[in-house]
Design a protein around this motif. Structure first.
Motif, PDB file in Angstrom:
ATOM      1  N   LEU A  99       0.836  -1.214   0.000  1.00 34.19           N
ATOM      2  CA  LEU A  99       0.000   0.000   0.000  1.00 34.19           C
ATOM      3  C   LEU A  99       0.865   1.257   0.000  1.00 34.19           C
ATOM      4  N   LYS A 103       0.975   4.452  -2.501  1.00 32.27           N
ATOM      5  CA  LYS A 103       0.664   5.792  -1.987  1.00 32.27           C
ATOM      6  C   LYS A 103       1.627   6.850  -2.525  1.00 32.27           C
ATOM      7  N   ASP A 106      -0.010   8.476  -5.187  1.00 32.39           N
ATOM      8  CA  ASP A 106      -1.305   9.038  -4.795  1.00 32.39           C
ATOM      9  C   ASP A 106      -1.112  10.028  -3.647  1.00 32.39           C
ATOM     10  N   GLY A 109      -3.953  10.952  -1.415  1.00 30.52           N
ATOM     11  CA  GLY A 109      -4.554   9.887  -0.618  1.00 30.52           C
ATOM     12  C   GLY A 109      -5.971   9.520  -1.027  1.00 30.52           C
ATOM     13  N   LYS A 110      -6.242   9.516  -2.316  1.00 32.02           N
ATOM     14  CA  LYS A 110      -7.588   9.203  -2.808  1.00 32.02           C
ATOM     15  C   LYS A 110      -7.906   7.703  -2.762  1.00 32.02           C
ATOM     16  N   GLY A 111      -6.867   6.874  -2.754  1.00 33.29           N
ATOM     17  CA  GLY A 111      -7.099   5.422  -2.742  1.00 33.29           C
ATOM     18  C   GLY A 111      -7.134   4.816  -4.133  1.00 33.29           C
ATOM     19  N   HIS A 112      -6.946   5.660  -5.143  1.00 33.28           N
ATOM     20  CA  HIS A 112      -6.883   5.160  -6.514  1.00 33.28           C
ATOM     21  C   HIS A 112      -5.928   6.043  -7.306  1.00 33.28           C
ATOM     22  N   ASP A 150      -8.146   0.995  -8.475  1.00 30.81           N
ATOM     23  CA  ASP A 150      -8.369   0.935  -7.027  1.00 30.81           C
ATOM     24  C   ASP A 150      -7.225   0.125  -6.413  1.00 30.81           C
ATOM     25  N   TYR A 151      -6.146   0.822  -6.057  1.00 32.80           N
ATOM     26  CA  TYR A 151      -4.968   0.097  -5.581  1.00 32.80           C
ATOM     27  C   TYR A 151      -5.151  -0.492  -4.190  1.00 32.80           C
ATOM     28  N   LYS A 152      -6.060   0.029  -3.377  1.00 34.91           N
ATOM     29  CA  LYS A 152      -6.288  -0.561  -2.047  1.00 34.91           C
ATOM     30  C   LYS A 152      -6.842  -1.980  -2.203  1.00 34.91           C
ATOM     31  N   ASN A 153      -7.789  -2.141  -3.116  1.00 33.79           N
ATOM     32  CA  ASN A 153      -8.344  -3.476  -3.377  1.00 33.79           C
ATOM     33  C   ASN A 153      -7.273  -4.374  -4.011  1.00 33.79           C
ATOM     34  N   TYR A 156      -5.036  -5.640  -1.354  1.00 30.47           N
ATOM     35  CA  TYR A 156      -5.725  -6.653  -0.557  1.00 30.47           C
ATOM     36  C   TYR A 156      -5.678  -8.004  -1.276  1.00 30.47           C
TER      37      TYR A 156
END
Length: 165
Positions: A99, A103, A106, A109-112, A150-153, A156
């Motif tokens: 993550l 970041k 990003d 910090g938008k999450g994508h 969507d890099y957070k997904n 994961y």
């Protein structure tokens, strides 16, 4: 001050169970049980062939099965199976590390991040991705309608192996 003696890590002993959380061990046990088609407590070439068949892959070459079985130091019981997974997973980065790498791209910090931007970065910086590798990534993780990844997904899935809802 005398140098401390390095503790030698025990490889392969029953200590393998301490490498994983109880829930992970249970998941590996379920996977082992599914693969142990003849329920003899060991995974052999016949079990692998049957597992592949159950997944829709028929006509697996004997050499391919031989190579898989040869990766183990001996008969593949559950402890050996767990040890082999431990060795494969050793050195994989925790979710937070991956993550943090994303970041960097990003700062708000938008999450994508824009898919075009990450594609450009992956193809021009450091260990460059080929067009085929980019295609594979976007096939597995397609950008949304706005062209964002969507890099957070993604992180994961990289660390846990399945998409969260």
């Amino acid at each position: 001050q005398a140098p401390k003696k390095a503790k030698k890590k025990i490889e392969g002993g029953s200590n393998v169970f301490s490498m994983f959380e109880q829930t992970q061990i249970q998941e590996f046990k379920e996977a082992f049980t599914i693969m142990d088609q003849n329920r003899d407590g060991f995974i052999d070439k016949a079990d692998l062939r049957d597992t592949f068949a159950a997944l829709g892959r028929l006509n697996v070459k004997n050499e391919e099965l031989e190579e898989m079985v040869k990766e183990a130091p001996g008969p593949i019981n559950f402890t050996v199976f767990l040890t082999m997974f431990g060795e494969k997973l050793k050195g994989t980065d925790p979710e937070e590390t991956i993550l943090n790498a994303f970041k960097i791209f990003d700062p708000e910090g938008k999450g994508h991040i824009k898919a075009d931007y990450i594609k450009e970065m992956l193809m021009t910086q450091a260990d460059r991705f080929s067009q085929e590798e980019i295609n594979q990534m976007f096939a597995a993780f397609p950008p949304d309608v706005s062209g964002n990844l969507d890099y957070k997904n993604l992180c994961y899935v990289i660390t846990h192996g399945e998409e969260k809802d």
